[in-house]
Write a protein that holds these residues in place. Structure first.
Motif, short mmCIF file in Angstrom:
data_model
loop_
_atom_site.label_atom_id
_atom_site.label_comp_id
_atom_site.label_asym_id
_atom_site.label_seq_id
_atom_site.Cartn_x
_atom_site.Cartn_y
_atom_site.Cartn_z
N GLU A 1 -3.77 -15.08 15.92
CA GLU A 1 -5.20 -14.50 16.13
C GLU A 1 -6.01 -15.62 17.14
OE1 GLU A 1 -7.44 -13.04 12.81
OE2 GLU A 1 -5.42 -11.82 12.32
N TYR B 1 -13.43 -17.35 17.89
CA TYR B 1 -14.32 -17.67 19.07
C TYR B 1 -15.65 -18.33 18.58
CZ TYR B 1 -11.30 -14.33 21.68
OH TYR B 1 -10.15 -13.89 22.17
N SER C 1 -6.28 -8.66 33.26
CA SER C 1 -7.56 -8.43 32.39
C SER C 1 -8.80 -8.32 33.33
CB SER C 1 -7.88 -9.69 31.70
OG SER C 1 -8.33 -10.71 32.65
N ARG D 1 -14.18 -8.14 28.30
CA ARG D 1 -15.04 -6.98 27.62
C ARG D 1 -16.49 -7.59 27.09
NH1 ARG D 1 -11.09 -5.79 22.66
NH2 ARG D 1 -12.60 -4.30 22.33
N TRP D 2 -16.56 -8.75 27.27
CA TRP D 2 -17.89 -9.26 26.87
C TRP D 2 -18.88 -9.15 28.18
CZ3 TRP D 2 -15.88 -15.02 25.62
CH2 TRP D 2 -15.07 -14.96 24.37
N GLU E 1 -4.54 -13.46 25.79
CA GLU E 1 -5.35 -12.69 24.93
C GLU E 1 -6.99 -13.08 25.16
OE1 GLU E 1 -4.79 -10.52 22.64
OE2 GLU E 1 -6.54 -10.74 21.07
N ALA F 1 -12.58 -11.88 16.70
CA ALA F 1 -13.03 -11.30 17.96
C ALA F 1 -13.98 -10.19 17.55
CB ALA F 1 -11.67 -10.73 18.67
N GLU G 1 -9.95 -10.29 25.98
CA GLU G 1 -10.98 -10.34 25.03
C GLU G 1 -12.39 -10.63 25.99
OE1 GLU G 1 -9.90 -9.13 22.18
OE2 GLU G 1 -12.14 -8.52 21.77
#
Ligand code: C2E
Ligand code: CA
Ligand code: CA
Ligand code: CA
Length: 269
Positions: free
Chosen positions: A40, A43, A135, A103-104, A96, A256, A100
């Motif tokens: 995983e 952040y 991505s 999407r920010w 990954e 996340a 992620e």
């Protein structure tokens, strides 16, 4: 004495065996972890000191082991490097992290740690390119962090070449843990870094922070202070020439799923 020596021998021998056995188990589990989806990313936010706004997050790997619980990177990354597993783990990390970060809110960057072996593998550039394409994350929002160790083993200038190729893609590169290795000054000058991260062991040494920041700034680099834990440390940083801050004072690394809440909390600072 001799008796004590014997005693120690008898005491330590089983412990040594146990640790070899523990290592074998760890290796077995680590080889399976990627396929089982046990890694995983957490952040940790980075604050821009000029605007007092969130700049982005550093992605930090954890291993969610079914028995051991959440295993920190220092407990398995060195073994992963030794076993050569770090290449595939590193590819997963960059994929990954990009997925992620895409999407920010726009403008927030993600920083990913890259091990020395990833530079010598020859697959780093294609892994990064693939992660960006897949991505849709703009390359300027991806930053790669390298430690001095990676640069020390730069046989034939391969690392320099790849750092330049990454920069040509629009990816930012930073020198991590600055001050903990050696020949740092040469490397700071010879490699095209966008940023220097001052190791947290200097968080309470303003003289070192000022000197490194002055040097980095004069080379056109941004300066992140790592391991900021107190208000007192935070208050000095801007005057000492740092441009970003990262540390427990802002937040510990979070899963996340908690990033959105953290953005809300820190976004308007
Ligand atoms: P690093 O790159 O220097 O990351 C910063 C470490 O300091 C993180 O530990 C972070 O949780 C911790 N930290 C942050 N703020 C503070 C603070 O205010 N005080 C203190 N005491 N510690 C703070 P973490 O997550 O355990 O990671 C340890 C190291 O493992 C990282 O050091 C990095 O070298 C390595 N690592 C983490 N993720 C990856 C990865 O995806 N790939 C590779 N190759 N290495 C990784
Ligand atoms: Ca780092
Ligand atoms: Ca660091
Ligand atoms: Ca470190």
């Amino acid at each position: 004495s001799k008796a004590e020596g014997r005693c120690r021998f008898h005491f330590f021998e089983p412990a040594l065996q146990a640790s070899a056995e523990a290592r074998r188990l760890l290796e077995f589990d680590l080889r399976a972890a990627l396929a089982l989806g046990q890694f995983e990313l957490f952040y940790q936010p980075q604050l821009d000191l000029a605007s007092d706004r969130l700049a982005g997050f550093e992605a930090l790997i954890r291993w969610r082991h079914p028995v051991r619980g959440l295993v920190p990177p220092d407990s398995f990354i060195p073994l992963a490097e030794e076993l050569g597993l770090i290449i595939r783990i590193g590819e997963w990390v960059v994929r990954e992290a990009c997925a992620e970060a895409a999407r920010w809110p726009d403008g927030l960057c993600v920083a990913v740690n890259v091990a020395a072996a990833q530079f010598t593998s020859g697959t780093l550039i294609s892994a990064v390119t693939g992660a960006l394409l897949r991505s849709g994350l703009p390359s300027r929002r991806l930053e790669l962090e390298v430690t001095e160790t990676a640069l020390l083993h730069d046989d034939g200038g391969m690392t320099l070449e790849q750092l330049q190729a990454l920069k040509d893609l629009g990816v930012q590169v930073s020198l991590d843990d600055f001050g903990t290795g050696y020949s740092s000054l040469t490397q700071l000058r010879s490699f095209p870094f966008d940023r220097v991260k001052i190791d947290r062991s200097f968080a309470d040494d303003p003289a070192v922070v000022r000197a490194v920041a002055a040097l980095g700034n004069s080379l056109g680099m941004r300066i992140t202070a790592e391991g900021v834990e107190t208000d007192e440390q935070m208050q000095r940083l801007r005057d000492d020439g740092c441009t970003e801050a990262q540390g427990y004072l802002l937040s510990r690394p979070v899963p996340a799923g908690e990033v959105a809440t953290l953005i809300e909390r820190l976004g308007l600072l």
